[in-house]
Design a protein around this motif. Sequence first.
Motif, PDB file in Angstrom:
ATOM      1  N   SER A   1      23.777-160.366  -2.068  1.00 18.76           N
ATOM      2  CA  SER A   1      23.412-159.987  -3.439  1.00 18.76           C
ATOM      3  C   SER A   1      22.478-158.785  -3.486  1.00 18.76           C
ATOM      4  CB  SER A   1      22.739-161.180  -4.139  1.00 18.76           C
ATOM      5  OG  SER A   1      23.622-162.254  -4.281  1.00 18.76           O
ATOM      6  N   GLY A   2      22.332-158.071  -2.365  1.00 21.86           N
ATOM      7  CA  GLY A   2      21.392-156.951  -2.340  1.00 21.86           C
ATOM      8  C   GLY A   2      21.875-155.717  -3.071  1.00 21.86           C
ATOM      9  N   ALA A   3      23.190-155.563  -3.188  1.00 24.98           N
ATOM     10  CA  ALA A   3      23.748-154.359  -3.816  1.00 24.98           C
ATOM     11  C   ALA A   3      24.342-154.690  -5.174  1.00 24.98           C
ATOM     12  CB  ALA A   3      24.822-153.736  -2.921  1.00 24.98           C
ATOM     13  N   TYR A   4      24.038-153.862  -6.146  1.00 23.64           N
ATOM     14  CA  TYR A   4      24.654-153.880  -7.475  1.00 23.64           C
ATOM     15  C   TYR A   4      24.299-155.100  -8.317  1.00 23.64           C
ATOM     16  CZ  TYR A   4      27.236-150.015  -5.530  1.00 23.64           C
ATOM     17  OH  TYR A   4      27.558-148.826  -4.934  1.00 23.64           O
ATOM     18  N   SER A   5      23.458-155.988  -7.854  1.00 20.23           N
ATOM     19  CA  SER A   5      23.025-157.100  -8.693  1.00 20.23           C
ATOM     20  C   SER A   5      21.890-156.638  -9.605  1.00 20.23           C
ATOM     21  CB  SER A   5      22.594-158.287  -7.826  1.00 20.23           C
ATOM     22  OG  SER A   5      23.686-158.824  -7.121  1.00 20.23           O
ATOM     23  N   ARG A   6      20.749-156.307  -9.031  1.00 12.75           N
ATOM     24  CA  ARG A   6      19.636-155.826  -9.853  1.00 12.75           C
ATOM     25  C   ARG A   6      19.940-154.486 -10.498  1.00 12.75           C
ATOM     26  NH1 ARG A   6      16.372-153.883 -12.746  1.00 12.75           N
ATOM     27  NH2 ARG A   6      14.169-154.424 -12.965  1.00 12.75           N
ATOM     28  N   SER A   7      20.642-153.610  -9.798  1.00 17.01           N
ATOM     29  CA  SER A   7      20.879-152.276 -10.351  1.00 17.01           C
ATOM     30  C   SER A   7      21.828-152.303 -11.544  1.00 17.01           C
ATOM     31  CB  SER A   7      21.412-151.321  -9.273  1.00 17.01           C
ATOM     32  OG  SER A   7      22.668-151.756  -8.788  1.00 17.01           O
ATOM     33  N   MET A   8      22.668-153.351 -11.666  1.00 21.75           N
ATOM     34  CA  MET A   8      23.575-153.479 -12.808  1.00 21.75           C
ATOM     35  C   MET A   8      23.110-154.558 -13.781  1.00 21.75           C
ATOM     36  SD  MET A   8      27.258-153.104 -10.844  1.00 21.75           S
ATOM     37  CE  MET A   8      28.247-152.785 -12.304  1.00 21.75           C
ATOM     38  N   ALA A   9      21.929-155.095 -13.572  1.00 26.75           N
ATOM     39  CA  ALA A   9      21.435-156.191 -14.411  1.00 26.75           C
ATOM     40  C   ALA A   9      21.174-155.713 -15.829  1.00 26.75           C
ATOM     41  CB  ALA A   9      20.164-156.779 -13.806  1.00 26.75           C
ATOM     42  N   SER A  10      21.243-156.660 -16.775  1.00 28.90           N
ATOM     43  CA  SER A  10      21.055-156.339 -18.182  1.00 28.90           C
ATOM     44  C   SER A  10      20.089-157.326 -18.819  1.00 28.90           C
ATOM     45  CB  SER A  10      22.394-156.386 -18.923  1.00 28.90           C
ATOM     46  OG  SER A  10      22.822-157.732 -19.101  1.00 28.90           O
ATOM     47  N   ASN A  11      19.816-157.110 -20.078  1.00 33.12           N
ATOM     48  CA  ASN A  11      18.986-158.030 -20.860  1.00 33.12           C
ATOM     49  C   ASN A  11      19.826-158.817 -21.862  1.00 33.12           C
ATOM     50  OD1 ASN A  11      16.681-155.402 -20.726  1.00 33.12           O
ATOM     51  ND2 ASN A  11      16.281-157.390 -19.797  1.00 33.12           N
ATOM     52  N   TYR A  12      21.073-159.094 -21.500  1.00 29.58           N
ATOM     53  CA  TYR A  12      21.958-159.830 -22.404  1.00 29.58           C
ATOM     54  C   TYR A  12      21.297-161.136 -22.844  1.00 29.58           C
ATOM     55  CZ  TYR A  12      26.222-161.959 -24.227  1.00 29.58           C
ATOM     56  OH  TYR A  12      27.158-162.553 -25.030  1.00 29.58           O
ATOM     57  N   ASN A  13      21.488-161.482 -24.112  1.00 29.47           N
ATOM     58  CA  ASN A  13      20.837-162.649 -24.721  1.00 29.47           C
ATOM     59  C   ASN A  13      19.313-162.550 -24.676  1.00 29.47           C
ATOM     60  OD1 ASN A  13      23.339-165.006 -23.498  1.00 29.47           O
ATOM     61  ND2 ASN A  13      23.292-163.884 -25.410  1.00 29.47           N
ATOM     62  N   HIS A  14      18.799-161.304 -24.653  1.00 33.20           N
ATOM     63  CA  HIS A  14      17.352-161.081 -24.569  1.00 33.20           C
ATOM     64  C   HIS A  14      16.750-161.800 -23.360  1.00 33.20           C
ATOM     65  CE1 HIS A  14      17.507-159.046 -28.379  1.00 33.20           C
ATOM     66  NE2 HIS A  14      16.196-158.874 -28.384  1.00 33.20           N
ATOM     67  N   THR A  15      17.412-161.653 -22.230  1.00 28.12           N
ATOM     68  CA  THR A  15      16.964-162.285 -20.992  1.00 28.12           C
ATOM     69  C   THR A  15      16.210-161.279 -20.130  1.00 28.12           C
ATOM     70  OG1 THR A  15      18.916-163.712 -21.033  1.00 28.12           O
ATOM     71  CG2 THR A  15      17.722-163.530 -18.941  1.00 28.12           C
ATOM     72  N   PRO A  16      14.959-161.537 -19.800  1.00 35.51           N
ATOM     73  CA  PRO A  16      14.235-160.641 -18.888  1.00 35.51           C
ATOM     74  C   PRO A  16      14.892-160.626 -17.512  1.00 35.51           C
ATOM     75  CG  PRO A  16      12.714-162.084 -20.066  1.00 35.51           C
ATOM     76  CD  PRO A  16      14.097-162.617 -20.318  1.00 35.51           C
TER      77      PRO A  16
END
Length: 472
Positions: free
Chosen positions: A421-436
């Motif tokens: 999970s080191g690649a493209y997980s955090r870098s593509m993360a979003s705040n969908y549903n107002h989720t930090p």
Amino acid sequence: MTHMHVAGSIHADVTAPAPVWLTRPEDVNALTPKLWSRTVHRDEDGVIQVGGVRLTDLAEQVGTPAYILDEDDFRARAQDWRSAFAGWTVYYAGKSFLCGALARWVDEEGLNLDVCSLGELTVALRAGFAPSRIGMHGNNKSETELRLALQQGVGRIIVDSSDEITRLEALCDELATTANVMIRVTTGVEAHTHEYIATAHEDQKFGFSINGGQALVGMFRCHHSPRLNLLGVHSHIGSQIFDTNGFEVAARRTLKLFSQFREATGIELAELDLGGGFGIAYTKEDDPASADELARGLRDIVEHECRAFGLAVPAVSIEPGRAIVGPAGLALYRVGTVKPVDVGGGVTRRYLSVDGGMSDNIRPALYAAEYSAALASRTSTAEAVVSRVVGVHCEGGDILVRDEFLPADVRIGDLLAVPASGAYSRSMASNYNHTPRPPVVSVRDGKVRTMLRRETLDDLLSLDAGLAENEE
């Protein structure tokens, strides 16, 4: 590789509780080494450790969900790639994951750095990364991005269109400078990967097409420009690629351009970038080649094609992509709901809902990407049953791990770890549903270091001008 259905892959016909490649494990507690970073193991209590830190302790310290990077593993992989491709230049892909601390790791391990946005470039510069070792990508670079790259002396700008050449020339005139450029070409190679991450077929947004002469026209234009220094040609056929077969055709077509350019100008171009996008193991069925195997194959390809065209071997660079940081990371979640679901035909699937989801890993929803998972907080003697790990979001496609054998007694409060999970997980993360967004922490020798802190609701709400007006 992909799940095709007009309404989404989760609506495909259910004919079995698991895909044919997913086999029942002999030991449900065993960890398949190729899926995990190099320091991962279970301790005497059955708890997964990484970097000398128990995941139960880490969950107490930083909470869940969280991304964990194994620093020793990252550095070892960077060294493996640099050593295997000695004499070539290896570029780390900033888009896979980038922050200040990681940029310094890349620097310390002697790799160059690819960036493809103003934000990535700014992170690299503020981390003290030498601009001369940065490559700037992007199919629609803004004047702001190009201006900063020129002012800071970025080592190479990978030119993606005729419009960009015009934009660069105007900025170079304004700043009284020159730019080192490479022409990105599309070679027409169909990489065996998901459609959205295959980048060398003709009908897509990147680069100058070799067919029809667009690439040569772009090369000639850069060569004759008083403001542009044409270094060479850049080719990239896609991502999550396991072998060198596609590179043989791409190298042949790219080096043919070198030969045609020499015939027209009498000059042999100095540099060739073959891209990369090499694959990693997300599931037990994945069998990626090692850096050494890929290096041998690519060197043979380049040398053979250069001999065929009577060219000197140019300076070659590659971009391993996720292959360095992907296996070094895992995502950690806590189970909140366990639900058996009758899916018809006598098939029951066990749904494990965790406290993360598509906001912290969009790849399963976006690409139908497959992942694995393991019970991280203990071992189990229960039988292995087919389970689906799903998230908290208001979407039926909010699936993190589509199919995995996990112990039948997984319960509320258990920790699940998702490797690779080191690649493209955090870098593509979003705040969908107002989720930090979750934090990123590194582990090494029993110590935990925050790389990116956990976002808070206050962070998100501070952007909401309407709420700020109410507070006034």
